[in-house]
Design a protein around this motif. Structure first.
Motif, mmCIF file in Angstrom:
data_model
loop_
_atom_site.group_PDB
_atom_site.id
_atom_site.type_symbol
_atom_site.label_atom_id
_atom_site.label_comp_id
_atom_site.label_asym_id
_atom_site.label_seq_id
_atom_site.Cartn_x
_atom_site.Cartn_y
_atom_site.Cartn_z
ATOM 1 N N TYR A 53 41.888 39.039 54.103
ATOM 2 C CA TYR A 53 42.921 39.974 53.639
ATOM 3 C C TYR A 53 42.324 41.102 52.827
ATOM 4 O O TYR A 53 41.184 41.025 52.368
ATOM 5 C CB TYR A 53 44.046 39.274 52.871
ATOM 6 N N ARG A 85 44.518 33.660 47.701
ATOM 7 C CA ARG A 85 44.057 32.706 46.683
ATOM 8 C C ARG A 85 45.210 32.021 45.970
ATOM 9 O O ARG A 85 45.215 30.809 45.787
ATOM 10 C CB ARG A 85 43.217 33.454 45.626
ATOM 11 N N TYR A 98 57.528 41.172 46.198
ATOM 12 C CA TYR A 98 56.772 41.328 47.447
ATOM 13 C C TYR A 98 57.767 41.784 48.513
ATOM 14 O O TYR A 98 58.667 41.017 48.879
ATOM 15 C CB TYR A 98 56.187 39.984 47.921
ATOM 16 N N TYR A 159 43.618 32.996 38.091
ATOM 17 C CA TYR A 159 43.309 32.284 39.333
ATOM 18 C C TYR A 159 42.849 30.846 39.084
ATOM 19 O O TYR A 159 42.830 30.034 39.997
ATOM 20 C CB TYR A 159 42.211 33.026 40.101
HETATM 21 C C1 PAN Z 1 49.184 40.544 44.780
HETATM 22 C C2 PAN Z 1 48.012 39.636 45.149
HETATM 23 C C3 PAN Z 1 47.443 39.869 46.554
HETATM 24 C C4 PAN Z 1 46.264 38.938 46.856
HETATM 25 O O1 PAN Z 1 48.772 41.850 44.638
HETATM 26 O O2 PAN Z 1 47.012 39.815 44.169
HETATM 27 O O3 PAN Z 1 48.452 39.634 47.488
HETATM 28 O O4 PAN Z 1 46.536 37.628 46.488
HETATM 29 P P1 PAN Z 1 45.583 36.892 45.431
HETATM 30 O O5 PAN Z 1 45.475 37.796 44.251
HETATM 31 O O6 PAN Z 1 46.327 35.621 45.102
HETATM 32 O O7 PAN Z 1 44.273 36.670 46.081
HETATM 33 C C5 PAN Z 1 49.768 39.991 43.486
HETATM 34 O O8 PAN Z 1 50.414 38.982 43.507
HETATM 35 N N1 PAN Z 1 49.452 40.622 42.345
HETATM 36 O O9 PAN Z 1 49.905 40.148 41.174
#
Ligand code: PAN
Ligand code: ZN
Length: 188
Positions: A53, A85, A98, A159
């Motif tokens: 991604y 993640r 989203y 994370y």
């Molecule tokens: C999004 C996420 C993005 C990637 O911008 O950061 O989709 O997912 P990960 O960060 O879990 O790898 C978001 O939720 N920002 O807060």
């Protein structure tokens, strides 16, 4: 001083213009998040270390809010769909939205006090992610999953907890259909 701006977002490709930053996650970097890391190794041996991604940001310095896109490739590791993640926000009172532009997927969420929920991701659905809910998106389709996310600029990402404990649920294909199952390896 901050000035207004129109930012073009291509709902098919996820391109953001102008953008202030971007990053790509290779499949190898996500290896240990899957139910079977050995199957990730096998996938990479066969198909290469694909871009799982990409995240493209519009994060104006000095602003309180920011937004951008996530573009997830379609794919599967065994019966498990390609995933992000997953994280909590570092600031505990920060939520997010989203808004799916193209493709189809599932948004897996769980709260710190043990609730788990799933929100469908498809064009027309804007998912509300409350504060203190871990969130991970999965691409359950055969085309890229593109969504626009928006949150406060200081929300931050935590994370660590999802990386060590996992998510409460996984999205897998069963009888040809996306199905959400409890993750037996979730560390309570
Ligand atoms: C999004 C996420 C993005 C990637 O911008 O950061 O989709 O997912 P990960 O960060 O879990 O790898 C978001 O939720 N920002 O807060
Ligand atoms: Zn988030």
């Amino acid at each position: 001083m901050l000035f207004p701006q129109g930012v073009a977002i291509d709902g098919a490709t996820g391109a953001v213009s102008p953008a202030t930053g971007r990053y790509v996650k290779k499949l190898s970097a996500l290896r240990d998040l899957y139910a079977s890391p050995a199957l990730v190794d096998a996938f990479i041996a066969e198909h290469g270390d694909v871009n799982a991604y990409e995240v493209i940001e519009y994060r104006p310095e000095g602003s309180d809010i920011c937004f951008g896109t996530t573009i997830m490739a379609p794919g599967m590791i065994g019966d498990e769909y390609f995933l992000t993640r997953g994280h909590y926000h570092a600031k505990k009172d920060r939520g997010e939205t989203y808004y799916t532009q193209s493709g189809e997927g599932l948004l897996l969420l769980h709260s710190r006090d043990g609730e788990a929920r799933v929100v469908e991701m498809r064009p027309g659905i804007c998912a509300f992610i409350p504060p203190e809910w871990a969130h991970r998106s999965v691409n359950t389709g055969t085309t890229p999953l593109v969504f626009v996310w928006m949150c406060t600029i200081d929300a931050g990402h935590d994370y660590g907890e999802v990386a060590t404990r996992g998510m409460r649920q996984r999205a897998v294909e069963q009888d040809g259909r996306p199905t959400v199952v409890d993750n037996p390896n979730y560390a309570t």
